[in-house]
Write a protein that holds these residues in place. Sequence first.
Motif, PDB file in Angstrom:
ATOM      1  N   THR A  34       0.821  -1.211   0.000  1.00 20.17           N
ATOM      2  CA  THR A  34       0.000   0.000   0.000  1.00 20.17           C
ATOM      3  C   THR A  34       0.854   1.259   0.000  1.00 20.17           C
ATOM      4  O   THR A  34       0.422   2.299  -0.493  1.00 20.17           O
ATOM      5  CB  THR A  34      -0.946   0.031   1.215  1.00 20.17           C
ATOM      6  N   TYR A  38       0.494   4.850  -2.250  1.00 16.89           N
ATOM      7  CA  TYR A  38       0.544   6.244  -1.787  1.00 16.89           C
ATOM      8  C   TYR A  38       1.637   7.025  -2.517  1.00 16.89           C
ATOM      9  O   TYR A  38       1.445   8.195  -2.882  1.00 16.89           O
ATOM     10  CB  TYR A  38       0.799   6.290  -0.277  1.00 16.89           C
ATOM     11  N   THR A 106      -7.826   3.967   0.714  1.00 11.99           N
ATOM     12  CA  THR A 106      -8.368   2.941   1.609  1.00 11.99           C
ATOM     13  C   THR A 106      -9.429   2.122   0.899  1.00 11.99           C
ATOM     14  O   THR A 106      -9.461   0.889   0.996  1.00 11.99           O
ATOM     15  CB  THR A 106      -8.964   3.586   2.877  1.00 11.99           C
ATOM     16  N   GLN A 109      -7.819  -0.180  -1.683  1.00 11.54           N
ATOM     17  CA  GLN A 109      -7.155  -1.313  -1.034  1.00 11.54           C
ATOM     18  C   GLN A 109      -8.166  -2.343  -0.540  1.00 11.54           C
ATOM     19  O   GLN A 109      -7.949  -3.548  -0.673  1.00 11.54           O
ATOM     20  CB  GLN A 109      -6.278  -0.793   0.109  1.00 11.54           C
ATOM     21  N   VAL A 120      -0.876  -7.859   3.167  1.00 12.00           N
ATOM     22  CA  VAL A 120      -0.940  -6.428   2.874  1.00 12.00           C
ATOM     23  C   VAL A 120      -0.049  -5.680   3.853  1.00 12.00           C
ATOM     24  O   VAL A 120      -0.167  -5.866   5.065  1.00 12.00           O
ATOM     25  CB  VAL A 120      -2.387  -5.905   2.992  1.00 12.00           C
ATOM     26  N   GLY A 122       1.754  -1.894   5.152  1.00 12.63           N
ATOM     27  CA  GLY A 122       1.641  -0.447   5.124  1.00 12.63           C
ATOM     28  C   GLY A 122       1.861   0.133   6.499  1.00 12.63           C
ATOM     29  O   GLY A 122       2.706  -0.346   7.255  1.00 12.63           O
ATOM     30  N   ILE A 125      -2.794  -0.597   8.123  1.00  7.02           N
ATOM     31  CA  ILE A 125      -3.585  -1.704   7.578  1.00  7.02           C
ATOM     32  C   ILE A 125      -4.413  -2.378   8.669  1.00  7.02           C
ATOM     33  O   ILE A 125      -5.616  -2.573   8.541  1.00  7.02           O
ATOM     34  CB  ILE A 125      -2.686  -2.738   6.873  1.00  7.02           C
ATOM     35  N   VAL A 129      -7.433   0.110   7.419  1.00  9.01           N
ATOM     36  CA  VAL A 129      -7.787  -0.459   6.107  1.00  9.01           C
ATOM     37  C   VAL A 129      -8.463  -1.825   6.240  1.00  9.01           C
ATOM     38  O   VAL A 129      -9.520  -2.068   5.653  1.00  9.01           O
ATOM     39  CB  VAL A 129      -6.539  -0.565   5.206  1.00  9.01           C
TER      40      VAL A 129
END
Length: 223
Positions: A34, A38, A106, A109, A120, A122, A125, A129
């Motif tokens: 993720t 960004y 968000t 994802q 995942v 980040g 998360i 998320v």
Amino acid sequence: MRHFLIAIDGPAGSGKSTVAKLVAERLGMNYLDTGAMYRAVALYLHSKNLSPSDDLSNELDHIDLCYKDGELYINGARVSEQIRSAQAGKLASDFAVNPAVRSRLTQLQRDICKDGKFVVEGRDIGTVVLPNAQVKIFLTASFDERVRRRLKELQEKGIHLTFEEIANQIRLRDEQDSKRSLAPMKPAEDALVIDTTGKNIDQVVEEICQIALRRMDCENNRC
């Protein structure tokens, strides 16, 4: 089991990208970075002469992100290499404080992960998320260890910065990520915190895989 999510969060240099990729490979799952999303969006918005304080809603509505053969594309343009620059990292943190940016990414994802098995990684998360992820990991490491890792990573890519330059970048990124009012970086209440200082990649990957396999077994047996 058709749906299983592993959320791996942590600060820059904690090893989460490398670890997440290897965990996904070991367990036969998909990998989603993720942070790369960004960075890609931040670079794109910056190229349009937009700033984090602007109204970005309209522009974000016309952004399409996708992975093809392990490469990230934004509106059809491959950006896998550009997003690894120091500028991309700084811009990502700057734009991440914009509510519209966070909301859009968000949702993207969550859409990607709504079906299938994903690892995942980040910074939010497990907390924002994918709060219902079956496994939540927060990786950390000592500050000097994280700087050394980033220094080595950049040198391998032909990017030469001093230890102090990278230390300053990570210090600033930590402050931005942990102190922002919107989705600050922190471990989820039910996350397992793993300090990777002094551990090699294989040890960390093995630890997470064992945690995930136990949870999968529990899910299959409804324990």
